[in-house]
Design an enzyme around this catalytic site. Structure first.
Site, PDB file in Angstrom:
ATOM      1  N   HIS A   1       0.836  -1.244  -0.366  1.00  0.00           N
ATOM      2  CA  HIS A   1       0.131  -0.136   0.390  1.00  0.00           C
ATOM      3  C   HIS A   1       0.471   1.271   0.439  1.00  0.00           C
ATOM      4  CE1 HIS A   1      -2.890   2.931   1.619  1.00  0.00           C
ATOM      5  NE2 HIS A   1      -4.182   1.845   1.442  1.00  0.00           N
TER       6      HIS A   1
ATOM      7  N   ASP B   1       2.933  -4.071   7.960  1.00  0.00           N
ATOM      8  CA  ASP B   1       1.836  -3.564   8.184  1.00  0.00           C
ATOM      9  C   ASP B   1       0.606  -4.628   8.346  1.00  0.00           C
ATOM     10  OD1 ASP B   1       0.034  -2.406   7.270  1.00  0.00           O
ATOM     11  OD2 ASP B   1       0.835  -2.152   5.410  1.00  0.00           O
TER      12      ASP B   1
ATOM     13  N   LYS C   1     -10.332  -0.609  10.607  1.00  0.00           N
ATOM     14  CA  LYS C   1     -10.166  -1.936   9.962  1.00  0.00           C
ATOM     15  C   LYS C   1     -10.504  -3.179  10.318  1.00  0.00           C
ATOM     16  CE  LYS C   1      -7.099  -0.094   5.999  1.00  0.00           C
ATOM     17  NZ  LYS C   1      -7.994   0.041   5.136  1.00  0.00           N
TER      18      LYS C   1
ATOM     19  N   CYS D   1      -4.851   2.765  -3.767  1.00  0.00           N
ATOM     20  CA  CYS D   1      -3.469   2.969  -3.239  1.00  0.00           C
ATOM     21  C   CYS D   1      -2.399   1.636  -3.545  1.00  0.00           C
ATOM     22  CB  CYS D   1      -3.905   3.505  -1.619  1.00  0.00           C
ATOM     23  SG  CYS D   1      -4.870   5.145  -1.283  1.00  0.00           S
TER      24      CYS D   1
HETATM   25  N1  PLP Z   1      -1.538  -0.954   5.195  1.00  0.00           N
HETATM   26  C1  PLP Z   1      -2.474  -1.877   4.320  1.00  0.00           C
HETATM   27  C2  PLP Z   1      -2.652  -2.514   3.618  1.00  0.00           C
HETATM   28  C3  PLP Z   1      -3.713  -0.903   3.763  1.00  0.00           C
HETATM   29  O1  PLP Z   1      -4.846  -1.699   3.034  1.00  0.00           O
HETATM   30  C4  PLP Z   1      -3.844   0.253   4.596  1.00  0.00           C
HETATM   31  C5  PLP Z   1      -5.679   0.855   3.763  1.00  0.00           C
HETATM   32  O2  PLP Z   1      -6.194   1.297   2.829  1.00  0.00           O
HETATM   33  C6  PLP Z   1      -3.573   1.033   4.490  1.00  0.00           C
HETATM   34  C7  PLP Z   1      -2.149   0.779   5.244  1.00  0.00           C
HETATM   35  C8  PLP Z   1      -3.308   2.470   5.740  1.00  0.00           C
HETATM   36  O3  PLP Z   1      -4.041   2.663   7.123  1.00  0.00           O
HETATM   37  P1  PLP Z   1      -4.858   3.499   7.412  1.00  0.00           P
HETATM   38  O4  PLP Z   1      -5.010   4.730   6.598  1.00  0.00           O
HETATM   39  O5  PLP Z   1      -5.804   3.599   8.236  1.00  0.00           O
HETATM   40  O6  PLP Z   1      -3.626   4.034   8.125  1.00  0.00           O
END
Ligand code: PLP
Length: 430
Positions: free
Chosen positions: A147, A224, A250, A388
């Site tokens: 991401h 992550d 999430k 993203c």
């Molecule tokens: N990492 C992954 C794999 C994600 O799917 C997301 C959000 O979609 C994030 C990081 C970022 O999360 P946040 O926007 O809640 O900080």
């Protein structure tokens, strides 16, 4: 069961978001769904079918209640007050930290830093640990399925330090090429940052193995966990990782709260990320003495109601017997995979052997945005776009996908509604 009326929805009468382990030991989907009032919503007169939990999950009544109870009965600023409400607020906030510690099976509660979410946690590690330990010509290793939140902070760090960002490749199924990955961990690799579960492909990465490879070469590992925590049982000690990050929203918790787990000895020696209140022991114009972890990294008034809501979300997940939840989600994913594979002209994107609740796909001759818009009119909420993960889209040679992602409340009927909607899409475009 977001597409199915569950009759009158009543609170289960359980405290702080708890569903009650034995109550749903056999995963009673109706009772699980009853916890989520929003699932009763109608969209364009149709029953909502929510298939966008990877973007954000819906919130159970217990989380909503715990936050409102905090605001109604306990709200005051934490840590600093001597009055009774401040004590209640501090107790609730620190109680949530202990819940997060148990949730991750961290050794100590002070290894849990509250942050805004996974993104902030990764930026914190990059700008604190990274700035201290990554030097000129050093390397940070990520993967092709990250991401943006697990790419850009490292890119920024590498620019600042004149270091190099390296990217481990994947195969066409969306699995990491582990031999290549291992080959890329070298003498100069200071940090490996890898997603536990891909938000686009659903791939579950073999974190333990990755940690072993990285540690054997002296590199630290950040995982992550944004997409893993709602689905997998996490044990940071068993994984052996140095940092683990996730967002509350999430995993059935609120937005604006998340966790950075860091091993004690690393958090101890890391410089603060931001300056301000609560992260200090004493301040003079000549010198500031910093607080101990985790407070050293929690500058300013924290998101107290958010932390309490996250604690309630952890209770909620703990109340769903994990094996039963995992079996339910696996079954719906397998059904979705089967049903979508049978749709003419549809290609699934991400067919890894080890996979969690994500179904990304493209449909011949139809842009994903059109798919999303038409499905929306049927009450079916999915996500479309690059999610993203633009470098991953480039690797897969597609501009975007349509993505249905599953939560604990989804069922076969939701998949049927998705497939019926896709039939309409195909009719319109043929
Ligand atoms: N990492 C992954 C794999 C994600 O799917 C997301 C959000 O979609 C994030 C990081 C970022 O999360 P946040 O926007 O809640 O900080």
């Amino acid at each position: 069961m977001t597409g199915v009326q569950t009759g009158s929805v009543t609170s289960l009468g359980l405290a702080d978001g708890q569903v009650g382990g034995n109550d749903v030991a056999d995963f009673n989907i109706e009772r699980v769904c009853q916890n989520f009032p929003i699932l009763r919503e109608k969209v364009y007169g149709k029953q909502l079918v929510y298939l966008d939990s990877a973007a954000t999950s819906q919130k159970p009544q217990g989380v909503i209640d715990a936050m409102s109870r905090f605001l109604l009965k306990k709200n005051a600023n934490v840590h600093r007050g001597v009055h009774h409400l401040a004590e209640r607020a501090t107790e609730a906030y620190e109680g949530a930290r202990v819940k997060a510690q148990r949730f991750l099976n961290a050794e100590h509660a002070n290894e849990i830093v509250f942050v805004r979410g996974a993104t902030e946690a990764i930026n914190l590690v990059a700008q604190s640990y990274g700035k201290k330990h990554v030097g000129e010509e050093d390397e940070v290793l990520i993967t092709a399925m990250e991401h943006h939140s697990n790419i850009v902070p490292w890119q920024m760090l590498c620019e600042q330090k004149n270091a190099r960002l390296r990217v481990a490749p994947i195969n066409d199924n969306g699995e990491l090429l582990l031999d290549e990955f291992e080959r890329l961990i070298g003498r100069k690799t200071k940090l490996v940052a890898v997603t536990h579960v891909s938000n686009v492909l659903g791939t579950i990465n073999p974190i333990r193995h990755i940690v072993e490879m990285a540690h054997a070469r002296g590199a630290r590992v950040l995982v992550d966990g944004a997409q893993a925590v709602p689905h997998l049982k996490i044990d940071v000690q068993a994984l052996g990782c140095d940092f683990y990050v996730f967002s509350g929203h999430k995993m059935y918790g609120p937005t604006g709260i998340g966790v950075l787990y860091g091993r004690s000895e690393l958090l101890e020696e890391m410089p603060p990320y931001q300056g301000g209140g609560d992260m200090i022991l004493s301040v003079s114009f000549e010198k500031t003495v910093y607080n101990v972890p985790p407070y050293k990294f929690e500058a300013g008034t924290p998101n107290m109601a958010g932390a309490v809501g996250l604690g309630a979300a952890i209770d909620f997940l703990a109340g769903l017997e994990h094996e039963a939840l995992a079996a339910h989600e696996k079954e719906v994913l397998a059904y979705g995979t089967r049903m979508l594979s049978a749709v003419p002209g549809l290609r699934l994107v991400g067919t890894a052997h080890a996979k969690a609740s994500v179904l990304s796909f493209v449909l011949d001759g139809v842009h994903p945005h059109d798919i999303g818009t038409i499905l929306d009119r049927e009450g079916v909420a999915i996500r479309t776009g690059h999610h993203c993960a633009q470098p991953l889209m480039s690797r897969l040679d597609i501009p975007a996908t349509a993505r249905a992602s599953l939560g604990c409340y989804n069922t076969r009927q939701d998949i049927d509604a998705l497939v019926a909607g896709l039939d309409q899409v195909r009719e319109l475009f043929q």
